[in-house]
Design a protein around this motif. Structure first.
Motif, short mmCIF file in Angstrom:
data_model
loop_
_atom_site.label_atom_id
_atom_site.label_comp_id
_atom_site.label_asym_id
_atom_site.label_seq_id
_atom_site.Cartn_x
_atom_site.Cartn_y
_atom_site.Cartn_z
N ALA A 217 -54.71 -15.36 -15.28
CA ALA A 217 -54.65 -13.86 -15.66
C ALA A 217 -55.99 -13.30 -15.40
CB ALA A 217 -54.21 -14.34 -17.30
N TRP A 218 -57.05 -13.99 -15.00
CA TRP A 218 -58.17 -13.52 -14.83
C TRP A 218 -58.68 -13.00 -13.33
CZ3 TRP A 218 -58.53 -12.47 -19.69
CH2 TRP A 218 -57.83 -13.35 -20.58
N ARG A 219 -60.07 -12.57 -13.03
CA ARG A 219 -60.51 -12.41 -11.91
C ARG A 219 -61.76 -13.08 -11.57
NH1 ARG A 219 -61.03 -6.73 -9.71
NH2 ARG A 219 -60.50 -7.56 -7.92
N LEU A 220 -61.98 -13.51 -10.45
CA LEU A 220 -63.16 -14.04 -9.76
C LEU A 220 -64.29 -13.35 -9.21
CD1 LEU A 220 -61.90 -17.68 -8.75
CD2 LEU A 220 -63.35 -17.34 -10.82
N PHE A 221 -65.35 -13.35 -9.54
CA PHE A 221 -66.37 -12.65 -8.62
C PHE A 221 -67.51 -13.71 -8.21
CE2 PHE A 221 -64.46 -8.95 -10.67
CZ PHE A 221 -64.90 -7.99 -9.57
N LEU A 222 -68.05 -13.49 -6.98
CA LEU A 222 -68.96 -14.56 -6.44
C LEU A 222 -70.38 -13.65 -6.27
CD1 LEU A 222 -69.50 -17.41 -5.44
CD2 LEU A 222 -68.85 -16.76 -3.07
N ALA A 223 -71.36 -14.18 -6.48
CA ALA A 223 -72.83 -13.23 -6.51
C ALA A 223 -73.60 -14.15 -5.71
CB ALA A 223 -73.28 -13.16 -7.80
N ASP A 224 -74.63 -13.51 -4.87
CA ASP A 224 -75.77 -14.28 -4.18
C ASP A 224 -77.00 -13.85 -5.04
OD1 ASP A 224 -74.27 -15.33 -2.16
OD2 ASP A 224 -74.25 -13.50 -1.11
N PHE A 225 -78.01 -14.62 -4.98
CA PHE A 225 -79.23 -14.25 -5.72
C PHE A 225 -80.25 -15.17 -5.42
CE2 PHE A 225 -77.35 -17.89 -8.29
CZ PHE A 225 -78.30 -18.61 -8.52
N GLU A 226 -81.57 -14.79 -5.48
CA GLU A 226 -82.83 -15.78 -5.41
C GLU A 226 -82.73 -16.84 -6.11
OE1 GLU A 226 -84.85 -15.35 -2.68
OE2 GLU A 226 -83.91 -13.53 -2.01
N PRO A 227 -82.75 -18.05 -5.28
CA PRO A 227 -82.89 -19.51 -6.01
C PRO A 227 -84.13 -19.41 -7.03
CG PRO A 227 -82.54 -19.95 -3.63
CD PRO A 227 -82.56 -18.49 -3.78
N GLY A 228 -83.71 -19.71 -8.22
CA GLY A 228 -84.99 -19.59 -8.88
C GLY A 228 -84.83 -18.46 -10.02
N SER A 229 -83.96 -17.27 -9.58
CA SER A 229 -84.05 -16.17 -10.47
C SER A 229 -82.64 -15.64 -10.79
CB SER A 229 -84.54 -14.93 -9.61
OG SER A 229 -86.08 -15.23 -9.37
N PRO A 230 -81.91 -16.60 -11.38
CA PRO A 230 -80.43 -16.57 -11.75
C PRO A 230 -79.96 -15.17 -12.58
CG PRO A 230 -81.37 -17.84 -13.27
CD PRO A 230 -82.47 -17.57 -12.26
N PRO A 231 -78.93 -14.63 -12.37
CA PRO A 231 -78.61 -13.41 -13.25
C PRO A 231 -78.75 -13.70 -14.74
CG PRO A 231 -76.91 -13.87 -11.51
CD PRO A 231 -77.88 -14.97 -11.56
N VAL A 232 -79.19 -12.71 -15.34
CA VAL A 232 -79.41 -13.01 -16.90
C VAL A 232 -78.82 -11.69 -17.48
CG1 VAL A 232 -81.42 -14.36 -16.75
CG2 VAL A 232 -81.62 -11.81 -16.72
N ARG A 233 -78.35 -10.64 -16.91
CA ARG A 233 -77.82 -9.48 -17.55
C ARG A 233 -76.55 -8.89 -16.75
NH1 ARG A 233 -80.67 -8.03 -21.86
NH2 ARG A 233 -79.63 -6.05 -22.11
N PHE A 234 -75.76 -8.12 -17.07
CA PHE A 234 -74.43 -7.82 -16.40
C PHE A 234 -74.04 -6.14 -16.64
CE2 PHE A 234 -72.30 -9.28 -20.07
CZ PHE A 234 -71.33 -8.53 -20.05
N GLU A 235 -73.47 -5.79 -15.70
CA GLU A 235 -72.82 -4.31 -16.00
C GLU A 235 -71.35 -4.25 -15.41
OE1 GLU A 235 -76.22 -1.12 -16.45
OE2 GLU A 235 -75.32 -1.34 -14.55
N ILE A 236 -70.42 -3.80 -16.00
CA ILE A 236 -69.32 -3.81 -15.44
C ILE A 236 -68.60 -2.26 -15.18
CG2 ILE A 236 -68.44 -6.07 -16.50
CD1 ILE A 236 -66.71 -4.34 -18.06
N SER A 237 -67.68 -2.20 -14.32
CA SER A 237 -66.97 -0.84 -14.09
C SER A 237 -65.36 -1.29 -14.47
CB SER A 237 -67.32 -0.10 -13.09
OG SER A 237 -68.57 0.31 -12.93
#
Length: 239
Positions: free
Chosen positions: A209-229
């Motif tokens: 019932a949900w959706r998947l998102f895949l993200a690339d980031f610099e190793p050692g600097s993972p995501p810590v905040r998010f915004e959605i639309s």
């Protein structure tokens, strides 16, 4: 006395009159100087207090500017805090559907594929699991998993980001990648690391019932905040 001696005596008397000090005039000049101080002394008498006053006024002005200056405005951090639960390694879970392929990566000998799968743990709670299987296989059995951390599972909770897993070396998802399970209305997922650098996540597709998102980031600097639309913001014409 000869004429020469007489002329010499008169010359000496004239010179003596010109070099004899005028005591009266000298005394009068001395009295005048004592009654009125020299100009330089007047400047010194008035200049020192004036300089001291200027120093005090300057100090007061500087202190006033420091005390009344507005505090620097710190830039607001974008988005909302992203909380990612610590994964459980190889828990006893039951898959609730087909795994969703995320990305391929090369191991020591073979090429592997990272998958996300919706599952249920032994208590009946929903979890998001990430596993790595040989490329081309979706059900290879436990012996086919890559490394000892496949599968790794995180609890499903919260909204709109319901679960997330950050890849690492030796894990079922390689370092520099992260997968997120979000609400069905989310169309755009923007991620920020601790420095505020933006990463735009890519939609993978639905998972239950949900959706998947895949993200690339610099190793050692993972995501810590998010915004959605949500959907209505992503497609204004559908309002």
């Amino acid at each position: 006395m000869t004429d020469l001696e007489r002329k010499l005596a008169e010359a000496l008397r004239d010179q003596a009159g010109s070099v004899t000090p005028n005591l009266d005039a000298a005394w009068a000049e001395q009295q005048r100087r004592q009654r009125r101080p020299p100009r330089r002394r007047k400047v010194a008498v008035w200049g020192a207090p004036l300089a001291a006053v200027l120093v005090v006024l300057t100090s007061v002005l500087v202190a006033t500017k420091v005390n009344t200056a507005p505090e620097p405005v710190m830039p607001a951090k974008p988005g909302q805090e992203l909380v990612i639960a610590k994964p459980l390694i190889s828990p006893n879970v039951s898959h609730n559907g087909e795994p969703k392929a995320l990305t391929d990566f090369v191991g020591q000998t073979d090429t592997w594929t990272s998958y996300a799968v919706e599952a249920t743990d032994s208590t009946g709670k929903g979890v998001l699991c990430v596993e790595a299987l040989p490329k081309g296989a979706t059900h290879g059995g436990p012996q086919s998993n890559f490394g000892i951390e496949s599968p790794s599972c995180v609890p499903v909770s919260g909204d709109p980001v319901r679960a997330g897993y950050v890849g690492k070396n030796g894990g079922p998802l390689p370092a520099g990648k992260a997968v997120f399970l979000v609400g069905p209305a989310v169309q755009v997922l923007r991620l920020y690391d601790a420095a505020g650098d933006l990463t735009q996540a890519r939609p993978v597709g639905p998972l239950g019932a949900w959706r998947l998102f895949l993200a690339d980031f610099e190793p050692g600097s993972p995501p810590v905040r998010f915004e959605i639309s949500p959907a209505q913001e992503a497609h204004p014409a559908s309002r």
